[in-house]
Design an enzyme around this catalytic site. Structure first.
Site, PDB file in Angstrom:
ATOM      1  N   HIS A   7      18.618   2.907  90.983  1.00  0.00           N
ATOM      2  CA  HIS A   7      19.158   1.913  90.059  1.00  0.00           C
ATOM      3  C   HIS A   7      18.082   0.864  89.817  1.00  0.00           C
ATOM      4  O   HIS A   7      17.486   0.341  90.768  1.00  0.00           O
ATOM      5  CB  HIS A   7      20.399   1.269  90.690  1.00  0.00           C
TER       6      HIS A   7
ATOM      7  N   ILE B 197      19.398   2.744  84.498  1.00  0.00           N
ATOM      8  CA  ILE B 197      18.658   1.589  83.993  1.00  0.00           C
ATOM      9  C   ILE B 197      19.658   0.726  83.236  1.00  0.00           C
ATOM     10  O   ILE B 197      20.221   1.140  82.233  1.00  0.00           O
ATOM     11  CB  ILE B 197      17.442   2.026  83.139  1.00  0.00           C
ATOM     12  N   GLU B 198      19.906  -0.471  83.767  1.00  0.00           N
ATOM     13  CA  GLU B 198      21.048  -1.256  83.307  1.00  0.00           C
ATOM     14  C   GLU B 198      20.623  -2.569  82.660  1.00  0.00           C
ATOM     15  O   GLU B 198      19.860  -3.350  83.249  1.00  0.00           O
ATOM     16  CB  GLU B 198      21.993  -1.532  84.487  1.00  0.00           C
ATOM     17  N   VAL B 199      21.147  -2.800  81.468  1.00  0.00           N
ATOM     18  CA  VAL B 199      20.965  -4.043  80.701  1.00  0.00           C
ATOM     19  C   VAL B 199      19.489  -4.437  80.652  1.00  0.00           C
ATOM     20  O   VAL B 199      19.086  -5.517  81.092  1.00  0.00           O
ATOM     21  CB  VAL B 199      21.850  -5.181  81.255  1.00  0.00           C
TER      22      VAL B 199
END
Length: 265
Positions: A113, A157-159
């Site tokens: 993450h 892959i977040e924001v």
């Protein structure tokens, strides 16, 4: 259609856009399967339920939980092995790089993450985008490099700004799962709660609502209250139970029983 493999996902990078959902119930898993959702994030207990594969036979399933719910590297391995035996296809891991490497060394497919990691948000300033400055964009890339070197095959892959995601996708061999990080991710990821409109609080910018279950739940709750109110009224005025709800006995049996009962102490 057979279940996807890690090789299938990596080979399809840039050729096919995958859909991914976080589901919390077997009903949601079954609906996702029927809708053509290829990748599912699921509670670990769900993979242990034999009904899961009946509900979602072809889904590539990632059991996942926050690192603080599982523990250290040894705990992650003890957690993962039974899930893998039960049919898990990959594992979400927000633990240390040491943990990612240990899992990968054992042949367990690991998804890390990067970007906004909710369980570690204090390090990047809370619930906000990561990668809008040069330093934070460099951090996201360095996180990807480190995961890849540790043996992970994928990363959520977040924001992250879409242009940063696109630049990273061109430089990494990871399978990137985009949650609010743009179309350059190799899969797009949302929570079923958001897709179904089950949330009544804050809805993230990247979420898209396709149904309004919260309104339906409110309607059903009103029906519950109305039905239970009517039940209470029937109990109190003697309308319930009515004759059709009762079991009767032969009159002579009742008489004999009452005669017997009168002789008891």
């Amino acid at each position: 259609m057979s279940r996807l493999t890690v090789k299938d996902l990596l080979d399809a990078r840039g050729k096919h856009q995958f859909a991914m959902l976080r589901v919390e119930t077997l009903e949601e898993a079954e609906a996702a399967e029927k809708a053509g959702v290829e990748l599912l994030s699921i509670p670990p207990a769900m993979i242990m339920d034999r009904q899961f594969r009946d509900a979602a036979p072809t889904a590539f399933a990632f059991p996942g939980d926050n690192f603080y719910e599982i523990g250290d590297t040894a705990d992650f391995l003890k957690w993962a092995f039974p899930l893998y035996k039960a049919g898990a296809d990959g594992f979400y891991c927000s633990g240390s790089l040491q943990t990612v490497k240990a899992m990968a060394d054992h042949g367990l497919p690991v998804c890390g993450h990067v970007g906004l990691i909710p369980s570690k948000r204090t390090w990047t300033g809370g619930f906000k985008a990561v990668g809008k400055t040069l330093a934070s964009a460099q951090l996201v890339y360095q996180q990807c490099r480190a995961l890849e070197e540790a043996g992970a095959f994928a990363a959520e892959i977040e924001v992250v700004p879409q242009a940063i995601t696109a630049a990273i996708a061109a430089k990494t061999g990871l399978f990137l799962i985009s949650m609010g990080a743009g179309p350059a991710g190799h899969a797009q990821y949302l929570f079923s709660d958001d897709v179904l409109g089950q949330n009544t609080g804050h809805v993230p910018r990247h979420a898209k609502r396709y149904a309004d279950f919260s309104r339906e739940y409110a309607r059903l709750q009103q029906m519950r209250v109305a039905a239970m109110t009517a039940y209470v009224a029937d109990v109190r005025d003697g309308s319930y139970p009515a004759p059709q709800h009762l079991v009767e006995s032969d009159a002579d049996v009742v008489a004999q029983f009452c005669d017997w009962l009168a002789l008891q102490d």
